[in-house]
Design an enzyme around this catalytic site. Structure first.
Site, PDB file in Angstrom:
ATOM      1  CB  SER A   1      -7.453 -13.243  11.710  1.00 21.47           C
ATOM      2  OG  SER A   1      -8.197 -12.390  11.313  1.00 21.47           O
TER       3      SER A   1
ATOM      4  CG  ASN B   1     -12.214  -9.182  11.355  1.00 25.91           C
ATOM      5  OD1 ASN B   1     -10.988 -10.019  10.446  1.00 25.91           O
ATOM      6  ND2 ASN B   1     -11.947  -8.278  12.084  1.00 25.91           N
TER       7      ASN B   1
END
Length: 402
Positions: free
Chosen positions: A108, A207
């Site tokens: 991430s 996400n």
């Protein structure tokens, strides 16, 4: 977007190299390779940071491999001291030590790159952060979702549901590790769950917002989002060891391999190599590969405003005044996260992929910054304790004067 030439020298220093020990096999305490300099030119009385404790840092990453982690690499930089260390093994079968320039899946931390591109487009007035994403991507979201601004995509206040795939379940992963997914396919899988909350009212990390942000970049630029990352960030900063892999499941160059510990019916534990896997599920939210050196350069250039003008730079450090669905205060800005460690306020980003858990962070003045990667053996489980030790030791606070 051109970056001043000085940005290409971020992190440069004259370093003294020392090697403590020789290489060793998986059954032994792995070698720690380190680079260090003395602290100079810093008024410690004006800082909450304690001097770097190099013995504590060595201890924090010692004893690898163990039952949870096979390797670790740490890079600390800034005017408040520098240190470079690695421990464990890059390959559990060969017993090779971890190179300090090893590449890894950053997970991430990719979001920080994606957010930077969107904010650059905002600075160029090609994207309006206050305009609904539905304006740029008509038809992507069904009518039951409220108007979601581009800013809300970046700071996780959009209310979109996450993709319902058990990608961190080992059995599911083994069956699907090389499958290719398209971003629109993933978004379509998520949307039937309906809105999580009204846009702008809560913050929920995930996400999905960055999958949509990647699609937004492609719609506005007319090119793949990966092209924008390479053209606007990797090229100008000369991040030669950073890549956007697309459907390539491999990690190029030197790297520590990732493994998953699997327990058989007889109770025997074996390590399954999971280094190679398609990264289309996280895509613009988590697919990239980098090194500690490249991420340190990127973080330094970003904080110094070499990639973004002041107005857009502020978005990185602006946390909305809302709570999470669980009632905790928000902590995410547009691509960065605010952390409180030992009474210090840090800004950075964590990320993980199968076999890799990573982080980058710094004090706002860049006096001390950290990039680390550890190779974990259990996907989908809680953050490894070694990562917490690395962060707490790096950002130890100076003892108060009595």
């Amino acid at each position: 977007m051109d970056v001043p030439r000085r940005g290409l020298r971020v992190g440069a220093a004259v370093l003294v190299v020392s090697f403590s020990g020789a290489g060793c096999g998986p059954a032994d305490d792995a070698v720690t390779n380190e680079v260090e300099t003395s602290e100079q030119g810093l008024d410690w009385e004006q800082s909450l940071l304690a001097p770097l404790d190099r013995d504590a840092l060595r201890q924090a990453i010692s004893g690898l491999p163990d039952t949870k982690t096979t390797a670790a690499q740490v890079r600390i930089n800034g005017t408040a001291g520098r240190w470079l260390g690695a421990s464990g093994v890059a390959d559990v079968h060969a017993g090779t030590p971890v190179p300090t320039d090893a590449r890894f899946r950053i997970g991430s931390i990719t979001k920080t790159f994606t957010a930077t591109v969107v904010l650059q487009l905002a600075a160029e007035r090609r994207v309006d952060l206050d305009r609904p994403v539905q304006h740029y991507l008509p038809g992507l979201l069904p009518p039951n979702f409220g108007l979601i601004t581009v800013r809300q995509l970046l700071n996780h206040t959009h209310g979109l549901p996450n993709v319902p795939l058990p990608s961190k379940d080992p059995e599911w992963f083994f069956d699907n590790r090389f499958r290719r997914w398209s971003p629109r396919e993933l978004v379509a899988l998520a949307l039937p769950q309906g809105p999580r909350f009204a846009p702008g009212t809560q913050q929920e990390y995930g996400n999905i917002g960055y999958l949509v942000a990647g699609l937004l970049i492609e719609k506005v630029t007319g090119r793949p989002y990966s092209h924008a990352v390479r053209e606007r960030i990797l090229g100008p900063l000369q991040l030669r060891d950073t890549s956007v892999p697309g459907n390539d499941p491999t990690i190029p160059g030197p790297h520590a391999r990732g493994y998953e510990a699997v327990t058989g019916p007889d109770g025997t534990v074996r390590l399954v190599d999971i280094t190679e896997a398609n990264q289309s599920i996280p895509w613009a939210a988590g697919e990239m590969i980098s090194t500690t050196a490249d991420l340190d350069t990127f973080l330094s250039a970003l904080f110094r405003g070499w990639l973004l003008p002041p107005a857009q730079l502020r978005e990185l450090f602006t946390v909305p005044d809302v709570s999470t669905p669980e009632g905790a205060p928000a902590s995410h800005g547009a691509g960065l996260t605010r952390f409180e460690v030992n009474g210090l306020t840090l800004w950075g980003k964590t990320g993980d992929r199968h076999g890799y858990n990573n982080g980058m962070g710094a004090t706002r003045d860049l006096r001390r910054r950290l990039v680390y990667s550890v190779n974990t053996l259990h996907m989908g489980q809680e953050r490894p304790a070694i990562a917490d030790r690395i962060v707490a030791t790096t950002f130890a606070a100076r003892a108060p004067h009595l």
